[in-house]
Design a protein around this motif. Structure first.
Motif, PDB file in Angstrom:
ATOM      1  N   PRO A 450       0.827  -1.214   0.000  1.00 26.37           N
ATOM      2  CA  PRO A 450       0.000   0.000   0.000  1.00 26.37           C
ATOM      3  C   PRO A 450       0.862   1.266   0.000  1.00 26.37           C
ATOM      4  O   PRO A 450       1.919   1.323   0.641  1.00 26.37           O
ATOM      5  CB  PRO A 450      -0.794  -0.124   1.304  1.00 26.37           C
ATOM      6  N   ASN A 451       0.400   2.283  -0.716  1.00 20.33           N
ATOM      7  CA  ASN A 451       1.115   3.560  -0.752  1.00 20.33           C
ATOM      8  C   ASN A 451       0.930   4.353   0.535  1.00 20.33           C
ATOM      9  O   ASN A 451       1.727   5.237   0.850  1.00 20.33           O
ATOM     10  CB  ASN A 451       0.640   4.395  -1.943  1.00 20.33           C
ATOM     11  N   SER A 452      -0.140   4.037   1.245  1.00 21.26           N
ATOM     12  CA  SER A 452      -0.405   4.718   2.514  1.00 21.26           C
ATOM     13  C   SER A 452      -1.245   3.808   3.395  1.00 21.26           C
ATOM     14  O   SER A 452      -1.841   2.844   2.907  1.00 21.26           O
ATOM     15  CB  SER A 452      -1.135   6.050   2.271  1.00 21.26           C
ATOM     16  N   PHE A 453      -1.271   4.128   4.677  1.00 22.54           N
ATOM     17  CA  PHE A 453      -2.064   3.369   5.637  1.00 22.54           C
ATOM     18  C   PHE A 453      -2.991   4.329   6.373  1.00 22.54           C
ATOM     19  O   PHE A 453      -2.770   5.541   6.387  1.00 22.54           O
ATOM     20  CB  PHE A 453      -1.158   2.636   6.634  1.00 22.54           C
ATOM     21  N   ILE A 454      -4.033   3.780   6.979  1.00 22.07           N
ATOM     22  CA  ILE A 454      -4.951   4.613   7.748  1.00 22.07           C
ATOM     23  C   ILE A 454      -4.171   5.375   8.810  1.00 22.07           C
ATOM     24  O   ILE A 454      -3.134   4.906   9.302  1.00 22.07           O
ATOM     25  CB  ILE A 454      -6.084   3.773   8.380  1.00 22.07           C
ATOM     26  N   SER A 455      -4.672   6.511   9.197  1.00 21.44           N
ATOM     27  CA  SER A 455      -3.875   7.471   9.969  1.00 21.44           C
ATOM     28  C   SER A 455      -3.719   7.129  11.448  1.00 21.44           C
ATOM     29  O   SER A 455      -2.756   7.550  12.072  1.00 21.44           O
ATOM     30  CB  SER A 455      -4.498   8.866   9.850  1.00 21.44           C
ATOM     31  N   ASN A 456      -4.639   6.367  12.002  1.00 22.12           N
ATOM     32  CA  ASN A 456      -4.624   6.170  13.461  1.00 22.12           C
ATOM     33  C   ASN A 456      -3.834   4.932  13.886  1.00 22.12           C
ATOM     34  O   ASN A 456      -4.244   4.189  14.770  1.00 22.12           O
ATOM     35  CB  ASN A 456      -6.050   6.101  14.008  1.00 22.12           C
ATOM     36  N   LEU A 457      -2.675   4.709  13.267  1.00 18.44           N
ATOM     37  CA  LEU A 457      -1.808   3.588  13.633  1.00 18.44           C
ATOM     38  C   LEU A 457      -0.572   4.096  14.359  1.00 18.44           C
ATOM     39  O   LEU A 457      -0.066   5.184  14.064  1.00 18.44           O
ATOM     40  CB  LEU A 457      -1.391   2.799  12.388  1.00 18.44           C
ATOM     41  N   LYS A 458      -0.065   3.289  15.280  1.00 18.26           N
ATOM     42  CA  LYS A 458       1.112   3.678  16.052  1.00 18.26           C
ATOM     43  C   LYS A 458       2.416   3.210  15.409  1.00 18.26           C
ATOM     44  O   LYS A 458       3.473   3.781  15.664  1.00 18.26           O
ATOM     45  CB  LYS A 458       1.030   3.093  17.467  1.00 18.26           C
ATOM     46  N   PHE A 459       2.339   2.147  14.612  1.00 15.84           N
ATOM     47  CA  PHE A 459       3.585   1.529  14.135  1.00 15.84           C
ATOM     48  C   PHE A 459       3.650   1.371  12.616  1.00 15.84           C
ATOM     49  O   PHE A 459       4.609   1.798  11.974  1.00 15.84           O
ATOM     50  CB  PHE A 459       3.767   0.162  14.800  1.00 15.84           C
ATOM     51  N   VAL A 460       2.643   0.743  12.041  1.00 15.55           N
ATOM     52  CA  VAL A 460       2.706   0.412  10.618  1.00 15.55           C
ATOM     53  C   VAL A 460       2.587   1.671   9.765  1.00 15.55           C
ATOM     54  O   VAL A 460       1.710   2.510   9.982  1.00 15.55           O
ATOM     55  CB  VAL A 460       1.602  -0.596  10.246  1.00 15.55           C
ATOM     56  N   SER A 461       3.467   1.781   8.798  1.00 11.56           N
ATOM     57  CA  SER A 461       3.473   2.882   7.841  1.00 11.56           C
ATOM     58  C   SER A 461       4.108   2.385   6.551  1.00 11.56           C
ATOM     59  O   SER A 461       4.619   1.252   6.488  1.00 11.56           O
ATOM     60  CB  SER A 461       4.271   4.071   8.392  1.00 11.56           C
ATOM     61  N   LYS A 462       4.113   3.230   5.524  1.00 15.57           N
ATOM     62  CA  LYS A 462       4.753   2.850   4.275  1.00 15.57           C
ATOM     63  C   LYS A 462       6.235   2.569   4.494  1.00 15.57           C
ATOM     64  O   LYS A 462       6.796   1.621   3.942  1.00 15.57           O
ATOM     65  CB  LYS A 462       4.570   3.966   3.246  1.00 15.57           C
ATOM     66  N   GLU A 463       6.872   3.385   5.332  1.00 17.44           N
ATOM     67  CA  GLU A 463       8.303   3.220   5.594  1.00 17.44           C
ATOM     68  C   GLU A 463       8.590   1.949   6.390  1.00 17.44           C
ATOM     69  O   GLU A 463       9.534   1.200   6.088  1.00 17.44           O
ATOM     70  CB  GLU A 463       8.832   4.438   6.341  1.00 17.44           C
ATOM     71  N   SER A 464       7.788   1.694   7.419  1.00 17.92           N
ATOM     72  CA  SER A 464       8.026   0.482   8.220  1.00 17.92           C
ATOM     73  C   SER A 464       7.728  -0.766   7.408  1.00 17.92           C
ATOM     74  O   SER A 464       8.335  -1.822   7.616  1.00 17.92           O
ATOM     75  CB  SER A 464       7.183   0.501   9.498  1.00 17.92           C
ATOM     76  N   MET A 465       6.806  -0.650   6.451  1.00 17.14           N
ATOM     77  CA  MET A 465       6.478  -1.794   5.604  1.00 17.14           C
ATOM     78  C   MET A 465       7.664  -2.196   4.734  1.00 17.14           C
ATOM     79  O   MET A 465       7.889  -3.383   4.478  1.00 17.14           O
ATOM     80  CB  MET A 465       5.272  -1.458   4.735  1.00 17.14           C
ATOM     81  N   ASP A 466       8.442  -1.215   4.295  1.00 21.03           N
ATOM     82  CA  ASP A 466       9.662  -1.523   3.522  1.00 21.03           C
ATOM     83  C   ASP A 466      10.602  -2.413   4.335  1.00 21.03           C
ATOM     84  O   ASP A 466      11.166  -3.381   3.819  1.00 21.03           O
ATOM     85  CB  ASP A 466      10.385  -0.227   3.148  1.00 21.03           C
ATOM     86  N   GLN A 467      10.753  -2.090   5.603  1.00 22.38           N
ATOM     87  CA  GLN A 467      11.629  -2.874   6.478  1.00 22.38           C
ATOM     88  C   GLN A 467      11.044  -4.263   6.753  1.00 22.38           C
ATOM     89  O   GLN A 467      11.773  -5.256   6.833  1.00 22.38           O
ATOM     90  CB  GLN A 467      11.848  -2.125   7.788  1.00 22.38           C
ATOM     91  N   MET A 468       9.724  -4.337   6.883  1.00 19.91           N
ATOM     92  CA  MET A 468       9.085  -5.619   7.195  1.00 19.91           C
ATOM     93  C   MET A 468       9.224  -6.618   6.049  1.00 19.91           C
ATOM     94  O   MET A 468       9.284  -7.829   6.275  1.00 19.91           O
ATOM     95  CB  MET A 468       7.608  -5.403   7.535  1.00 19.91           C
ATOM     96  N   LEU A 469       9.286  -6.122   4.835  1.00 26.66           N
ATOM     97  CA  LEU A 469       9.370  -7.014   3.678  1.00 26.66           C
ATOM     98  C   LEU A 469      10.801  -7.459   3.370  1.00 26.66           C
ATOM     99  O   LEU A 469      11.018  -8.388   2.583  1.00 26.66           O
ATOM    100  CB  LEU A 469       8.785  -6.321   2.446  1.00 26.66           C
ATOM    101  N   TYR A 470      11.780  -6.819   4.012  1.00 36.07           N
ATOM    102  CA  TYR A 470      13.184  -7.155   3.754  1.00 36.07           C
ATOM    103  C   TYR A 470      13.682  -8.198   4.756  1.00 36.07           C
ATOM    104  O   TYR A 470      13.528  -8.047   5.965  1.00 36.07           O
ATOM    105  CB  TYR A 470      14.053  -5.902   3.841  1.00 36.07           C
TER     106      TYR A 470
END
Length: 502
Positions: A450-470
């Motif tokens: 996803p290019n973006s995530f819903i706003s009310n999250l504490k951890f998951v974001s586009k940037e953190s998703m890059d790290q999670m997939l590596y």
């Protein structure tokens, strides 16, 4: 010899058979609670117990005189040893290094004493029946008692009494058999007053333990947990412990940490949002496991989701998270939402009977530390779940740690692929657990980050998703076998890998 003797002793066969199997089940359950929920614990406990019974049966030939008197003394000893066994094991678990020596010592002693009972009873009754009738009656009562024990232990005793109270109760029953024989057959028993007094004192002592069993359990468990225990309950399936330190709540199932309230959001956000954010038209969601409602909480953040079905085996678990005020605050009353339907059933059985399909499926079972859970990670189970997934749907599976248990993690991945699913493995760091893994699976290879995530999250974001997939080299893909019902290689991988860090 009194004519009432055969009837009383046949009743004794029934009681001692029931008690004997209960002690065996208590030992196996305790071993699973304290040493890890593993088939190895139950298997070795049962093996040692049966072997010890064989030793007891062999030793019975050396009891030649005053058989009734010996039988009474053995009943008293069985009642005392069996009755206090769970208390000793709970209290000493944290304080002695050689805990397994104590565990198997108690199991062996109990098994030897139980093994003496039936041979002695048969010798007492041998002059009252023909041999074929004697064998028939004794083993009939023996097997009926064993059947009763196997039924009431998981359905009644554990949920309503717990392990400590159950042990004391059946200790009392054992000693009551000794007292019953003493009272009815005083003339046939040497030193009957001494044995009768010993029986009464033993019953009173065990009764005292039964009355204070809850306090004993709470105290012994407090030695095993760093935080204050605010809730504890044994259900038909597991021991639930909830602790609190300051504002932090921690949930333990059979002694294994399930979540800590200060960082569980990292786990549950990673479990839900990478998949659900990629499904803007998702309407129907299935969650298997997740009885704490924390994954449901995350899913309810999507207004497009209209229906959530949660299937969790343990009603004791889901009820706790529907009623406890602190837990309701944590899961935002998610299990009380009108969108949520809670079903308490075995996931494997339930899934086989379903014809409905879902846009998003969350598989959030405990780790595959035993065969009963391991079956929910097999190709057979995934084949069933695949049929419940819509063609454009996504399934996500919690898959243990790719750092601590890489073979286990990649076995889940390979097993999902073996049923024709396309997979997207990923991971994140949860302070309470370390590096943790998940695997998304779908019928078509369509997943895009996803290019973006819903706003009310504490951890998951586009940037953190890059790290999670590596996946770095120390978590890179391993060659493993497919986990099948007839081999359950995942359980073996899991035990071997986690044993090195525990």
């Amino acid at each position: 010899m009194n004519n009432k003797l055969p009837a009383v002793l046949l009743l004794s066969v029934f009681v001692v058979a029931t008690c004997g199997l209960i002690y065996e089940l208590i030992a196996g359950t305790l071993a699973s609670y304290l040493l890890g929920d593993s088939v190895t614990q139950f298997s070795t406990i049962i093996g040692v117990y049966l072997f010890s019974m064989g030793i007891g049966s062999w030793l019975s030939k050396y009891f030649e005189k005053n058989i009734l008197s010996w039988f009474i003394q053995i009943e008293i000893l069985v009642g005392i040893v069996g009755g206090i066994s769970s208390t000793l094991l709970f209290l000493l678990f944290e304080s002695i290094a050689s805990f397994r020596v104590l565990l198997y010592g108690l199991v062996s002693l109990t098994g030897i004493l139980v093994g003496l009972e039936i041979p002695l009873l048969m010798r007492i009754l041998q002059n009252r029946f023909e041999f074929k009738d004697l064998v028939s009656k004794v083993f009939t009562f023996d097997y009926i008692g064993a059947l009763l024990a196997s039924l009431i232990f998981p359905l009644v005793l554990i949920p309503y009494l717990g392990l400590v109270k159950t042990a004391y109760l059946f200790g009392i029953l054992n000693v009551s058999v000794a007292l019953l024989v003493c009272v009815n057959f005083k003339k046939e028993i040497p030193a009957v007053n001494y044995l009768q007094s010993a029986s009464i004192i033993s019953i009173l002592g065990l009764l005292l333990g039964f009355v204070y069993a809850e306090k004993i359990t709470n105290f012994s468990e407090s030695l095993s947990y760093n935080d204050t225990i605010i809730y504890s309950k044994s259900t038909s399936y597991q021991r639930i412990i909830l602790t609190k330190r300051g504002k932090v709540l921690r949930l333990f199932l059979n002694g294994n940490l399930q979540f800590s309230s200060d960082d569980e959001y990292r786990y549950h956000e990673a479990l839900v949002h990478p998949g659900l954010q990629a499904l803007p038209r998702a309407r129907k969601v299935l969650i298997m496991g997740g009885g704490d409602g924390l994954a449901v909480r995350e899913i309810l953040k999507y207004p497009n989701v209209e229906q959530i079905t949660l299937v969790d085996l343990d009603k004791g678990m889901t009820s706790l998270f529907q009623k406890n005020e602190m837990l309701l605050s944590l899961n935002k009353k998610s299990l009380l939402s009108k969108k949520v339907k809670v079903i308490n059933a075995d996931a494997f059985t339930w899934a086989r009977q379903q014809k409905d399909t879902f846009d998003f499926i969350v598989v959030d079972f405990p780790d595959p530390s035993n065969y009963s859970v391991g079956k929910l990670y097999t190709n057979s189970f995934y084949s069933i779940i695949k049929e419940l997934l819509n063609p454009d749907g996504i399934m996500v599976v919690q898959s243990t740690s790719p750092f601590v248990a890489p073979k286990s993690f990649w076995t889940v991945n390979k097993t999902l692929e073996s049923v024709g699913l396309h997979t997207v493995p990923y991971h994140n760091y949860v302070p309470s657990f370390g590096e943790w893994g998940y695997i998304m699976a779908m019928k078509k290879s369509f997943y895009k980050k996803p290019n973006s995530f819903i706003s009310n999250l504490k951890f998951v974001s586009k940037e953190s998703m890059d790290q999670m997939l590596y996946f770095p080299k120390d978590m890179a893909k391993r060659e493993t076998e497919v986990n099948k019902l007839n081999n359950q290689v995942l359980v073996k991988y899991f035990e071997d890998e986690w044993a090195s860090v525990l």
